[in-house]
Design an enzyme around this catalytic site. Sequence first.
Site, PDB file in Angstrom:
ATOM      1  N   ASN A 129      49.872  19.036  -4.970  1.00  0.00           N
ATOM      2  CA  ASN A 129      49.363  19.812  -3.835  1.00  0.00           C
ATOM      3  C   ASN A 129      48.695  18.816  -2.891  1.00  0.00           C
ATOM      4  O   ASN A 129      47.555  18.414  -3.109  1.00  0.00           O
ATOM      5  CB  ASN A 129      48.373  20.861  -4.341  1.00  0.00           C
ATOM      6  CG  ASN A 129      47.808  21.713  -3.228  1.00  0.00           C
ATOM      7  OD1 ASN A 129      48.104  21.496  -2.045  1.00  0.00           O
ATOM      8  ND2 ASN A 129      46.997  22.678  -3.590  1.00  0.00           N
ATOM      9  N   HIS A 143      48.812  32.048   1.250  1.00  0.00           N
ATOM     10  CA  HIS A 143      48.204  32.224  -0.081  1.00  0.00           C
ATOM     11  C   HIS A 143      49.145  32.949  -1.046  1.00  0.00           C
ATOM     12  O   HIS A 143      48.709  33.550  -2.023  1.00  0.00           O
ATOM     13  CB  HIS A 143      46.870  33.013  -0.001  1.00  0.00           C
ATOM     14  CG  HIS A 143      45.778  32.265   0.707  1.00  0.00           C
ATOM     15  ND1 HIS A 143      44.971  32.845   1.661  1.00  0.00           N
ATOM     16  CD2 HIS A 143      45.359  30.985   0.593  1.00  0.00           C
ATOM     17  CE1 HIS A 143      44.110  31.941   2.123  1.00  0.00           C
ATOM     18  NE2 HIS A 143      44.332  30.812   1.485  1.00  0.00           N
ATOM     19  N   ARG A 184      37.161  28.190   9.587  1.00  0.00           N
ATOM     20  CA  ARG A 184      38.160  28.750  10.530  1.00  0.00           C
ATOM     21  C   ARG A 184      37.682  30.097  11.046  1.00  0.00           C
ATOM     22  O   ARG A 184      37.033  30.853  10.321  1.00  0.00           O
ATOM     23  CB  ARG A 184      39.510  28.912   9.838  1.00  0.00           C
ATOM     24  CG  ARG A 184      40.155  27.591   9.474  1.00  0.00           C
ATOM     25  CD  ARG A 184      41.439  27.812   8.705  1.00  0.00           C
ATOM     26  NE  ARG A 184      41.398  27.127   7.421  1.00  0.00           N
ATOM     27  CZ  ARG A 184      42.204  27.384   6.394  1.00  0.00           C
ATOM     28  NH1 ARG A 184      43.134  28.327   6.504  1.00  0.00           N
ATOM     29  NH2 ARG A 184      42.090  26.723   5.262  1.00  0.00           N
ATOM     30  N   ARG A 238      53.448  22.259  -3.818  1.00  0.00           N
ATOM     31  CA  ARG A 238      52.964  23.354  -2.993  1.00  0.00           C
ATOM     32  C   ARG A 238      53.332  23.027  -1.545  1.00  0.00           C
ATOM     33  O   ARG A 238      52.898  22.018  -0.993  1.00  0.00           O
ATOM     34  CB  ARG A 238      51.457  23.471  -3.111  1.00  0.00           C
ATOM     35  CG  ARG A 238      50.970  24.593  -2.272  1.00  0.00           C
ATOM     36  CD  ARG A 238      49.508  24.585  -2.094  1.00  0.00           C
ATOM     37  NE  ARG A 238      49.096  25.855  -1.515  1.00  0.00           N
ATOM     38  CZ  ARG A 238      47.847  26.245  -1.457  1.00  0.00           C
ATOM     39  NH1 ARG A 238      46.908  25.501  -1.951  1.00  0.00           N
ATOM     40  NH2 ARG A 238      47.544  27.384  -0.901  1.00  0.00           N
ATOM     41  N   GLU A 259      47.099  28.862  -8.823  1.00  0.00           N
ATOM     42  CA  GLU A 259      48.311  28.587  -8.033  1.00  0.00           C
ATOM     43  C   GLU A 259      49.186  27.524  -8.693  1.00  0.00           C
ATOM     44  O   GLU A 259      50.408  27.584  -8.619  1.00  0.00           O
ATOM     45  CB  GLU A 259      47.896  28.135  -6.623  1.00  0.00           C
ATOM     46  CG  GLU A 259      47.345  29.267  -5.788  1.00  0.00           C
ATOM     47  CD  GLU A 259      46.245  28.837  -4.826  1.00  0.00           C
ATOM     48  OE1 GLU A 259      45.228  28.259  -5.295  1.00  0.00           O
ATOM     49  OE2 GLU A 259      46.379  29.074  -3.631  1.00  0.00           O
TER      50      GLU A 259
END
Length: 397
Positions: free
Chosen positions: A9, A182, A242, A94, A379
């Site tokens: 990742n 996600h 964000r 990923r 994940e």
Amino acid sequence: MQDTILVMNAGSSSLKFHLYETDGINTLEFALGGQVSGIGGKQPSFKVKDKHQKILVEQFLRPEQAQNLQLSQRVVGDWFGTVITKEPLAVGHRIVHGGPDYDRSVMVDNEVIKKLDALVSLAPLHQHNNLEPVHVIFENWPHIRQVACFDTAFHRSKPEVADRFALPQFYYKEGIRRYGFHGLSYEYIAGKMRQDYPDVMAGKVVVAHLGSGASACAMLNGRSQESTMGFTALDGLPMSTRCGQMDAGVVLWMLEQGMTHDEIQHLLYKESGLKGLSGISADVRELQGNPDPRARLAMDYFTYHIAKGITGLLTATQGLDALVFTAGIGENSPRVRYEVCKHLAWLGVSIDPDLNDNNQACISTPESNIGIYVIPTNEERVIARQTLALIRDSHRA
Ligand code: ADP
């Protein structure tokens, strides 16, 4: 030594990796995981832990050792060279963006790399970094199988009304769509809920992935119907740094004021959200319980807009049977869960304070119309599973 699957990742400031032992058919056992963090910063570090949480490596790096992702990959590669005697069976990556076409993971070849490179403009801050190790492995070890696993793929089941913006069709065809992200986390949660609470998962479920990036996803029978995130990982819920959902007119105003693209991008991705609102910190741990009114405002904004985002998804599902919290904040902040649920009390959401404070898996009261769950996400395991499934399929073919 047993066969392994390596999960990578690669982000802008960190390079994470997990290694799973496998029989190449069914089994996946986590062996170790680590990361280079602070890439490009003043004090990068390299850390690796095994499956028992025993620290195998913990060291600061010189800034020039981890000046960029390429150099950081060398740090990881050199370490692997000293401890791993057998090449991995495959590497799963990923990849944030699979574009409009990929609704599942895919084995990497020349054609796929070209397609994924073409998507860089849709996610400039992530895609390029995600693809970096894919290129390095493809060029140096072309015989190692690689699998691209997408954050967008889970949402490709959304109906068209949830996938479009109210813009002329030209833009939709150009790829300006509400992709949602996600997805690897949502796939993990859907699978885990299906296993532990099959009756619940067969119904109307919203999963709130609240990490430093945050979004919520509405599912029917475990399939995505709607997401708070849209074209980029900027939209929807407010996040650590964000801004979340914001009138596009604000960006027009900023342009009229003479702000450059890079300045606006930096403001919206790095200086907004909890950090911008509070002016104190981007981290919930430092804001919750902080008596400073700016911290209180940031937390109030955060939880109010999470609840608002969740209710905004319910037209897609026509109701709600269960709400699941996951990721760094969702798994660890009873305060955030409590405040979000308080905003949703009118729906019949009733949270048990004791179960909530103890981070139990089910935190709703027996009277609650809606089940409330806390499920840790994983994940990396989803990437490992998807990678293993594709290797198995390729053996069968
Ligand atoms: P990402 O993978 O997107 O970087 P994570 O899912 O790891 O994010 O979540 C990181 C966030 O989780 C941090 O910004 C922090 O605010 C929050 N967090 C982590 N631990 C706790 C905790 N014990 N209490 C509250 N928030 C926490």
